[in-house]
Design an enzyme around this catalytic site. Sequence first.
Site, short mmCIF file in Angstrom:
data_model
loop_
_atom_site.label_atom_id
_atom_site.label_comp_id
_atom_site.label_asym_id
_atom_site.label_seq_id
_atom_site.Cartn_x
_atom_site.Cartn_y
_atom_site.Cartn_z
N MET A 144 15.02 41.09 48.94
CA MET A 144 13.88 41.85 49.50
C MET A 144 13.88 41.81 51.03
O MET A 144 12.83 41.67 51.66
CB MET A 144 12.56 41.26 48.99
CG MET A 144 12.43 41.33 47.49
SD MET A 144 10.98 40.48 46.86
CE MET A 144 11.58 38.79 46.74
N ASP A 192 9.47 45.29 34.02
CA ASP A 192 9.30 45.49 35.46
C ASP A 192 10.11 46.69 35.95
O ASP A 192 11.00 47.18 35.27
CB ASP A 192 9.79 44.25 36.21
CG ASP A 192 8.72 43.21 36.33
OD1 ASP A 192 7.59 43.47 35.91
OD2 ASP A 192 9.02 42.12 36.83
N LYS A 230 5.84 47.95 40.09
CA LYS A 230 5.47 48.92 41.12
C LYS A 230 6.17 50.23 40.84
O LYS A 230 7.33 50.25 40.48
CB LYS A 230 5.95 48.41 42.48
CG LYS A 230 5.04 47.40 43.07
CD LYS A 230 5.42 47.14 44.50
CE LYS A 230 4.74 45.86 44.93
NZ LYS A 230 5.28 45.27 46.09
#
Length: 260
Positions: free
Chosen positions: A184, A47, A69
Amino acid sequence: MIDSARLNLAEFAPGSVWLVGAGPGDPGLLSALALHALVHADVVVYDALVDPRILALAQSGAALEFAGKRGGRPSPRQPDISARLVHLAQQGQRVLRLKGGDPCVFGRGGEEALALAAASIPFRIVPGITAGIGGLAYAGIPVTHRDIASAVTFVTGHDRGGAVPEAVDWAAIAKASPVIVLYMALPHLERIAARLIAAGRAPDEPVAVISRATTAAQRVVTAPLAEAAARAAAAGIDAPTIVVIGQIVRLRDRLDWLGA
Ligand code: SAH
């Protein structure tokens, strides 16, 4: 590098998947099992939050596949990642699924494990040090402390669509949890702080915003709850960040062993 026999480490069998937490950044925070998996994996599916110094520990012949991402590009869909893990294992490879922190703390490790179980792929979960614990330790903030912090809540500040999660009962958390650790959350910190204050938390309760915890680029901004979002923005704090709210943040004045 590590004496796996002496440590009695499990064998990384061909055709299996290990879901492994790489910790928050500092390679020294890898577990012996994580290191063992890196040394033996045929393929590492990693990741965005996995530190490059950790990937560099993979055996030289291992294939490295990115599955996170990057730079605003759309991230691979979760079902595609799970299908990829199943496919690689069915080819008889030793598949290391490497995630930042702990694989099952806001890391979708459970979803991937369910897919592996459904496909009858043998798997193992190797916990890692989550940013919400390791990051606090590197900022000199004990996550619990007798008398002032006897309960902790780990909460995501971001739902699937990127908004403040409505499924979270912010008022209940404000009342019940002396320590609140937000993942987050930076983009929504102002709104989250407002909800916590509306539910009774003191506007001057101390908050620490810890960016890139445990890496050489770690930065910590402390501020009262009502001002934390603005102060973090003014300081130009970058993601990833962990936010901790609670009186334990005051201990950092005496316990900042890293910056001392
Ligand atoms: N599985 C990870 C969390 C993944 S969610 C874990 O257990 O740590 C991603 C969020 O984790 C980021 O938005 C941030 O809130 C936090 N995070 C992960 N690594 C971090 C780091 N090194 N420093 C600060 N926050 C981090």
